[in-house]
Design an enzyme around this catalytic site. Structure first.
Site, mmCIF file in Angstrom:
data_model
loop_
_atom_site.group_PDB
_atom_site.id
_atom_site.type_symbol
_atom_site.label_atom_id
_atom_site.label_comp_id
_atom_site.label_asym_id
_atom_site.label_seq_id
_atom_site.Cartn_x
_atom_site.Cartn_y
_atom_site.Cartn_z
ATOM 1 N N ASN A 10 0.868 -1.179 0.000
ATOM 2 C CA ASN A 10 0.000 0.000 0.000
ATOM 3 C C ASN A 10 0.903 1.227 0.000
ATOM 4 O O ASN A 10 1.493 1.568 1.025
ATOM 5 C CB ASN A 10 -0.891 -0.030 1.257
ATOM 6 C CG ASN A 10 -1.732 1.228 1.395
ATOM 7 O OD1 ASN A 10 -1.780 2.057 0.482
ATOM 8 N ND2 ASN A 10 -2.389 1.358 2.534
ATOM 9 N N LYS A 12 0.061 4.215 -0.226
ATOM 10 C CA LYS A 12 -0.603 5.403 0.347
ATOM 11 C C LYS A 12 -0.400 6.598 -0.604
ATOM 12 O O LYS A 12 -0.341 6.399 -1.807
ATOM 13 C CB LYS A 12 -0.096 5.654 1.779
ATOM 14 C CG LYS A 12 -0.223 4.387 2.635
ATOM 15 C CD LYS A 12 -0.003 4.598 4.096
ATOM 16 C CE LYS A 12 -0.165 3.264 4.831
ATOM 17 N NZ LYS A 12 -0.025 3.377 6.273
ATOM 18 N N HIS A 98 -9.403 1.119 5.174
ATOM 19 C CA HIS A 98 -8.131 1.371 5.854
ATOM 20 C C HIS A 98 -8.372 2.349 7.002
ATOM 21 O O HIS A 98 -9.185 3.266 6.878
ATOM 22 C CB HIS A 98 -7.102 1.934 4.867
ATOM 23 C CG HIS A 98 -5.719 1.924 5.421
ATOM 24 N ND1 HIS A 98 -5.291 2.856 6.346
ATOM 25 C CD2 HIS A 98 -4.687 1.076 5.226
ATOM 26 C CE1 HIS A 98 -4.037 2.571 6.687
ATOM 27 N NE2 HIS A 98 -3.653 1.503 6.028
ATOM 28 N N GLU A 100 -6.761 4.787 8.020
ATOM 29 C CA GLU A 100 -6.544 6.203 7.671
ATOM 30 C C GLU A 100 -7.782 6.781 6.995
ATOM 31 O O GLU A 100 -8.109 7.955 7.171
ATOM 32 C CB GLU A 100 -5.306 6.329 6.770
ATOM 33 C CG GLU A 100 -4.025 6.101 7.575
ATOM 34 C CD GLU A 100 -2.867 5.530 6.790
ATOM 35 O OE1 GLU A 100 -2.895 5.566 5.540
ATOM 36 O OE2 GLU A 100 -1.922 5.024 7.436
ATOM 37 N N GLU A 170 -5.061 -4.865 10.699
ATOM 38 C CA GLU A 170 -4.050 -3.831 10.898
ATOM 39 C C GLU A 170 -4.329 -3.099 12.214
ATOM 40 O O GLU A 170 -5.149 -2.173 12.236
ATOM 41 C CB GLU A 170 -4.085 -2.813 9.751
ATOM 42 C CG GLU A 170 -3.798 -3.387 8.385
ATOM 43 C CD GLU A 170 -3.232 -2.329 7.443
ATOM 44 O OE1 GLU A 170 -2.186 -2.600 6.845
ATOM 45 O OE2 GLU A 170 -3.825 -1.244 7.314
ATOM 46 N N GLY A 176 2.710 2.466 10.805
ATOM 47 C CA GLY A 176 3.646 3.572 10.638
ATOM 48 C C GLY A 176 4.375 3.959 11.912
ATOM 49 O O GLY A 176 5.004 5.008 11.984
ATOM 50 N N SER A 216 3.716 -1.949 10.341
ATOM 51 C CA SER A 216 5.177 -1.990 10.521
ATOM 52 C C SER A 216 5.777 -3.342 10.144
ATOM 53 O O SER A 216 6.724 -3.807 10.787
ATOM 54 C CB SER A 216 5.566 -1.595 11.954
ATOM 55 O OG SER A 216 5.143 -0.265 12.224
HETATM 56 P P1 13P Z 1 3.171 0.520 7.693
HETATM 57 O O1 13P Z 1 3.689 -0.753 7.086
HETATM 58 O O2 13P Z 1 3.884 1.743 7.180
HETATM 59 O O3 13P Z 1 3.088 0.443 9.173
HETATM 60 O O4 13P Z 1 1.660 0.691 7.168
HETATM 61 C C1 13P Z 1 0.804 -0.379 7.254
HETATM 62 C C2 13P Z 1 -0.397 -0.043 6.480
HETATM 63 O O5 13P Z 1 -1.143 0.847 6.834
HETATM 64 C C3 13P Z 1 -0.666 -0.807 5.250
HETATM 65 O O6 13P Z 1 -1.946 -0.573 4.784
#
Ligand code: 13P
Length: 254
Positions: A10, A12, A98, A100, A170, A176, A216
């Site tokens: 992803n 983003k 997601h 976010e 997640e 992150g 992560s």
């Molecule tokens: P990270 O791997 O940067 O923690 O992000 C995970 C994520 O949100 C994947 O959709």
């Protein structure tokens, strides 16, 4: 769809056009000979989908997905992209729900149920994200939180449609932050999700559901996560922006 080993990147909101092209090509160059039974999906910002889908066309192990789609089919929704549009330029998957998007764009359980519907109608496989915030884990309420996310957005689906889904667990506190869930925490939640699916759709469908871990995930911790019996693969954020790291994670998912 049957359960499969899978690694999804992803990106983003990262990578302008040329950067995206370089990253997608570098991943392809390193994985084009890769013949293991692992599905690799890259989910870039939507402007990249058409180009990357055409680059990956001859490599069945590589696919492209979107990061979101509208819950409407079409019409006066300025700035939105429909599932049909994404499918028409080569997307095969779409990340939905997601954290976010739930946080910054106020996506609700109901809206996500409609997005899932749009995706399925247009033959996109949803990668449905769920996961608890830190305070819920501290209060040991993570299972109830995830259960509600899954029940309210997915459990209206008929079994044949539910089978098209991929689930991504997640935990929000791990996204992150560098704070990965321990392999035991991941396994415990994945087993809980599989059990929840079994209680609604039966053991066969539960056993055939692909459940990914995200938060992560990196080359140094991927192997121990993948060693867990209910962890089928990963949804990778930050590490998917570096071809070497992403490929390293894929190579550990054999
Ligand atoms: P990270 O791997 O940067 O923690 O992000 C995970 C994520 O949100 C994947 O959709």
């Amino acid at each position: 769809m049957s359960r499969q080993k899978m690694v999804v990147g992803n990106w983003k909101m990262n990578k302008v056009y040329v950067e995206g092209l370089v990253l997608a090509n570098t991943v392809m160059a390193q994985l084009q000979q890769f013949r293991e039974d692992v599905k690799v999906v890259v989910c870039p910002p939507s402007i990249h989908i058409q180009t990357i889908a055409s680059i990956y066309r001859d490599y069945p192990q590589l696919s492209v997905g979107a990061q979101n789609c509208s819950h409407h089919a079409s019409g006066a929704y300025t700035g939105e992209l429909s599932a049909a549009m994404l499918a028409s330029v080569g997307a095969e998957y779409v990340i939905l729900g997601h954290s976010e998007r739930r946080t910054h764009f106020n996506e609700t359980h109901q809206e996500l149920a409609e997005k899932v519907e749009q995706a399925l109608q247009n033959k996109l496989s949803p990668i449905f994200c769920c996961g608890e915030p830190f305070d819920k884990r501290e209060a040991n309420q993570q299972e109830a939180f995830v259960q509600q996310q899954i029940e309210e957005s997915l459990f209206h689906l008929a079994p044949k449609r539910f089978e098209q889904l991929i689930i991504a667990y997640e935990p929000i506190w791990a996204i992150g932050t560098g704070m990965t869930a321990t392999p035991e925490q991941a396994q415990e939640m994945h087993a809980f999700i599989r059990q929840l699916i079994a209680s609604k759709y039966g053991d066969d469908i539960a056993e055939n559901t692909t459940i990914l871990y995200g938060g992560s995930c990196k080359p140094s911790n991927a192997a121990e996560l993948f060693a867990q019996k209910d962890v089928d693969g990963a949804l990778v954020g930050g590490a998917s922006l570096h071809a070497e790291d992403f490929v390293q994670i894929v190579l550990q998912r054999v």
